[in-house]
Design a protein around this motif. Structure first.
Motif, PDB file in Angstrom:
ATOM      1  N   THR A 278       0.433  -1.001   0.138  1.00  0.00           N
ATOM      2  CA  THR A 278       0.190   0.382  -0.049  1.00  0.00           C
ATOM      3  C   THR A 278       0.898   1.458   0.713  1.00  0.00           C
ATOM      4  OG1 THR A 278      -0.351  -0.252   1.894  1.00  0.00           O
ATOM      5  CG2 THR A 278      -1.677  -1.564   1.100  1.00  0.00           C
ATOM      6  N   ALA A 279       2.326   1.452   0.368  1.00  0.00           N
ATOM      7  CA  ALA A 279       2.837   2.709   0.706  1.00  0.00           C
ATOM      8  C   ALA A 279       3.744   2.672  -1.084  1.00  0.00           C
ATOM      9  CB  ALA A 279       4.131   1.879   1.511  1.00  0.00           C
ATOM     10  N   LEU A 280       3.661   2.398  -1.785  1.00  0.00           N
ATOM     11  CA  LEU A 280       3.884   1.776  -3.247  1.00  0.00           C
ATOM     12  C   LEU A 280       3.237   2.034  -4.618  1.00  0.00           C
ATOM     13  CD1 LEU A 280       6.813  -0.351  -3.628  1.00  0.00           C
ATOM     14  CD2 LEU A 280       7.026   1.531  -3.490  1.00  0.00           C
ATOM     15  N   MET A 281       2.081   2.733  -3.292  1.00  0.00           N
ATOM     16  CA  MET A 281       0.739   1.823  -4.500  1.00  0.00           C
ATOM     17  C   MET A 281       0.588   3.182  -5.070  1.00  0.00           C
ATOM     18  SD  MET A 281      -1.764  -0.332  -3.291  1.00  0.00           S
ATOM     19  CE  MET A 281      -2.268  -2.769  -3.019  1.00  0.00           C
ATOM     20  N   ASN A 282       0.010   4.151  -6.739  1.00  0.00           N
ATOM     21  CA  ASN A 282      -0.265   4.852  -6.698  1.00  0.00           C
ATOM     22  C   ASN A 282       0.670   6.223  -6.556  1.00  0.00           C
ATOM     23  OD1 ASN A 282      -2.398   4.115  -7.604  1.00  0.00           O
ATOM     24  ND2 ASN A 282      -3.164   4.129  -5.623  1.00  0.00           N
ATOM     25  N   THR A 283       1.867   5.807  -6.408  1.00  0.00           N
ATOM     26  CA  THR A 283       3.836   6.318  -6.639  1.00  0.00           C
ATOM     27  C   THR A 283       4.511   6.472  -7.688  1.00  0.00           C
ATOM     28  OG1 THR A 283       4.973   4.941  -4.956  1.00  0.00           O
ATOM     29  CG2 THR A 283       3.275   6.353  -4.182  1.00  0.00           C
ATOM     30  N   LYS A 284       5.636   7.613  -7.619  1.00  0.00           N
ATOM     31  CA  LYS A 284       6.057   7.644  -8.917  1.00  0.00           C
ATOM     32  C   LYS A 284       7.381   8.134  -8.652  1.00  0.00           C
ATOM     33  CE  LYS A 284       2.753   9.307 -11.635  1.00  0.00           C
ATOM     34  NZ  LYS A 284       2.132  10.777 -12.868  1.00  0.00           N
ATOM     35  N   TRP A 285       8.667   6.983  -8.938  1.00  0.00           N
ATOM     36  CA  TRP A 285       9.948   7.579  -8.482  1.00  0.00           C
ATOM     37  C   TRP A 285      11.268   7.662  -9.052  1.00  0.00           C
ATOM     38  CZ3 TRP A 285      10.661   6.973  -3.492  1.00  0.00           C
ATOM     39  CH2 TRP A 285       9.610   6.394  -2.419  1.00  0.00           C
ATOM     40  N   GLN A 286      12.083   8.994  -9.737  1.00  0.00           N
ATOM     41  CA  GLN A 286      12.338   9.637  -9.966  1.00  0.00           C
ATOM     42  C   GLN A 286      13.593   8.631  -9.961  1.00  0.00           C
ATOM     43  OE1 GLN A 286      12.217  11.925 -12.495  1.00  0.00           O
ATOM     44  NE2 GLN A 286      13.907  11.596 -13.406  1.00  0.00           N
ATOM     45  N   CYS A 287      14.721   8.191 -11.901  1.00  0.00           N
ATOM     46  CA  CYS A 287      15.839   6.757 -11.459  1.00  0.00           C
ATOM     47  C   CYS A 287      16.651   7.426 -12.483  1.00  0.00           C
ATOM     48  CB  CYS A 287      14.705   5.436 -12.011  1.00  0.00           C
ATOM     49  SG  CYS A 287      13.611   4.947 -11.563  1.00  0.00           S
ATOM     50  N   GLY A 288      17.495   8.650 -11.500  1.00  0.00           N
ATOM     51  CA  GLY A 288      18.175   9.366 -11.759  1.00  0.00           C
ATOM     52  C   GLY A 288      17.710  10.220 -13.321  1.00  0.00           C
ATOM     53  N   GLU A 289      18.306  10.953 -13.922  1.00  0.00           N
ATOM     54  CA  GLU A 289      18.164  11.949 -14.985  1.00  0.00           C
ATOM     55  C   GLU A 289      17.382  11.581 -15.899  1.00  0.00           C
ATOM     56  OE1 GLU A 289      21.413  14.336 -16.250  1.00  0.00           O
ATOM     57  OE2 GLU A 289      22.122  14.572 -14.182  1.00  0.00           O
ATOM     58  N   ASN A 290      17.128  10.745 -16.265  1.00  0.00           N
ATOM     59  CA  ASN A 290      16.411   9.836 -17.511  1.00  0.00           C
ATOM     60  C   ASN A 290      15.232   9.535 -17.457  1.00  0.00           C
ATOM     61  OD1 ASN A 290      17.842  11.547 -19.113  1.00  0.00           O
ATOM     62  ND2 ASN A 290      19.537  10.386 -18.513  1.00  0.00           N
ATOM     63  N   TRP A 291      15.035   8.447 -15.985  1.00  0.00           N
ATOM     64  CA  TRP A 291      13.930   7.077 -15.973  1.00  0.00           C
ATOM     65  C   TRP A 291      13.633   7.730 -14.722  1.00  0.00           C
ATOM     66  CZ3 TRP A 291      13.913   3.013 -19.171  1.00  0.00           C
ATOM     67  CH2 TRP A 291      15.182   2.186 -19.255  1.00  0.00           C
ATOM     68  N   TYR A 292      11.820   7.496 -14.753  1.00  0.00           N
ATOM     69  CA  TYR A 292      11.222   7.351 -13.386  1.00  0.00           C
ATOM     70  C   TYR A 292      10.529   6.267 -13.749  1.00  0.00           C
ATOM     71  CZ  TYR A 292       6.857   9.300 -15.157  1.00  0.00           C
ATOM     72  OH  TYR A 292       5.083   9.518 -16.054  1.00  0.00           O
ATOM     73  N   ILE A 293       9.904   5.204 -12.739  1.00  0.00           N
ATOM     74  CA  ILE A 293       8.712   4.638 -12.529  1.00  0.00           C
ATOM     75  C   ILE A 293       7.834   4.706 -11.803  1.00  0.00           C
ATOM     76  CG2 ILE A 293      10.177   3.872 -10.403  1.00  0.00           C
ATOM     77  CD1 ILE A 293       9.145   0.776 -11.210  1.00  0.00           C
ATOM     78  N   SER A 294       6.233   4.189 -12.180  1.00  0.00           N
ATOM     79  CA  SER A 294       4.995   4.257 -11.670  1.00  0.00           C
ATOM     80  C   SER A 294       4.650   3.367 -11.271  1.00  0.00           C
ATOM     81  CB  SER A 294       4.734   4.975 -12.278  1.00  0.00           C
ATOM     82  OG  SER A 294       3.100   5.241 -12.405  1.00  0.00           O
ATOM     83  N   PHE A 295       4.060   3.191 -10.265  1.00  0.00           N
ATOM     84  CA  PHE A 295       3.758   2.149  -9.469  1.00  0.00           C
ATOM     85  C   PHE A 295       1.886   1.976  -9.413  1.00  0.00           C
ATOM     86  CE2 PHE A 295       7.423   1.752  -7.556  1.00  0.00           C
ATOM     87  CZ  PHE A 295       8.067   0.741  -8.427  1.00  0.00           C
ATOM     88  N   GLY A 296       0.945   0.976  -9.886  1.00  0.00           N
ATOM     89  CA  GLY A 296      -0.677   1.443  -9.800  1.00  0.00           C
ATOM     90  C   GLY A 296      -1.030   0.486  -8.845  1.00  0.00           C
TER      91      GLY A 296
END
Length: 390
Positions: A278-296
């Protein structure tokens, strides 16, 4: 007790002067390899040893190869060392028998130590006092053992080399007796070691009498683009190998043991912890300068917590494009990711730790398989992600 700052430094000049003429594979003398950069051979070894460890254990009768395999996981370590006990002056008991009595569990695990005791050329020092065993990390290590004399000047107190007791560019394990005159951290021998990968250390062996007699392991501070500043320990202490619960069989480590011994810094003691789904649901995380990951959340197979999308910045550097899609869930401390982009599939279980503020997340490679997420820099096993407020 005085600080010995020379123990916390790696000097390219000194190293080059002492070990001139080494082969090209030993030319790097500026420090050990980065703790978070994972050699691909090591990754393969981790996978191989996890599945094939019984044959390795039975084939290595005297334990030396087994110990070196263990030491290979400590990327900053230059040479292994253990303390075998204090032998009184005038003790006439054969050294192998004395070691057997002083450290029975250790030599049962690593019987090669008794073999060293039978080789007079590799038993160095006074023949009494604190006894240490030094084991080069690889067969291309250079090791020098010298008598040491402590001389003071306006800048401090330093050990100067006297007689050479041992020197080899293809060093073997040795036993070294150390004594001191006045201060317990000023022993009368000094070791200088250069590993095949370029790590370098000088140390006058001593036990820290202000800290329950533990070994005074030298260290220095390193800076890494992901880990920041961290303390790198230059000696691998195997004194309690096989007897201490913290010295587990390296071929049966879990990921917690693995990153603890890589030790970019002690995240376990700073309030970092693994999140729930539940802590990761609906969050986005920047992965360095050129990437990001979105958890649905949801909208997928009920066996998973939700869908996941990974985006990369376009070559123009303005917009992000979705490159990978898949599913995710938490499995205890591990983030299970299964993502695909065309012909590239990345399935793995990655240890993750969230900072107390919830704004940073450390992610580690899948140590069992060597798989890394698509946004990791190739050859690295660790990355810090930051929370995206959008």
């Amino acid at each position: 007790m005085k600080k010995k700052m020379y123990l916390q430094m790696i000097s390219t000049v000194v190293c080059a002067a002492m070990f001139s003429g080494l082969t090209g594979c030993q030319e790097k003398a500026s420090g050990a390899t980065e703790a978070t950069v994972v050699d691909r051979t090591l990754v393969n070894d981790v996978v191989s040893c996890t599945t094939n460890s019984p044959s390795l254990n039975t084939a290595d009768a005297n334990g030396l190869s087994y110990l070196r395999e263990y030491m290979s996981y400590f990327t900053d370590g230059v040479i292994g060392v253990c303390y075998l006990g204090h032998r009184e002056k005038g003790d006439t008991k054969p050294l192998a028998d004395w070691i057997q009595t002083s450290a029975p569990q250790l030599v049962k695990k690593l019987p090669f130590i008794l073999e060293i005791a039978a080789d007079k050329e590799r038993v160095l020092g006074d023949g009494y006092g604190d006894l240490f065993c030094f084991v080069p990390k690889d067969t291309f290590s250079t090791l020098s053992v010298n008598r040491a004399e402590w001389i003071s000047d306006e800048y401090g107190v330093y050990p100067y080399d006297k007689d050479v007791l041992y020197r080899s560019e293809y060093a073997e394990p040795v036993l070294v007796f150390a004594n001191y005159e006045q201060y317990w951290d000023e022993s009368n021998v000094k070791i200088s070691a250069l590993s095949g990968s370029g790590g370098y250390v000088q140390w006058c062996p001593y036990r820290d009498m202000d800290n329950n007699g533990v070994l005074g392991i030298p260290f220095y501070y390193k800076e890494d683009s992901y880990a920041g500043i961290y303390e790198a320990k230059l000696l691998i202490d195997f004194t309690h190998f096989g007897t201490d619960t913290q010295m587990k069989d390296p071929f049966h480590w879990n990921a917690w043991d693995y990153i603890k011994n890589l030790d970019p810094y002690d995240v376990m003691d700073d309030g970092w912890g693994a999140p729930y789904d539940t802590a990761l649901m609906n969050t986005k995380w920047q992965c360095g300068e050129n990437w990001y990951i979105s958890f649905g959340e949801g909208n997928c197979d009920p066996a998973y917590a939700g869908c996941v999308d990974i985006y990369k910045k376009s070559e123009q550097g303005q917009n992000y494009q979705k490159l990978y899609s898949g599913v995710w869930r938490m499995e205890d401390e591990y983030l299970r990711l299964e993502v695909t982009s065309g012909s590239d599939t990345r399935n793995g279980s990655f240890l993750i730790l969230i900072s107390p503020s919830g704004e940073q997340m450390d992610m580690y490679m899948d140590y069992r398989t060597g798989v890394i997420p698509p946004f990791f820099i190739e050859g690295t096993g660790f990355m810090t992600l930051t929370y995206r407020y959008e």
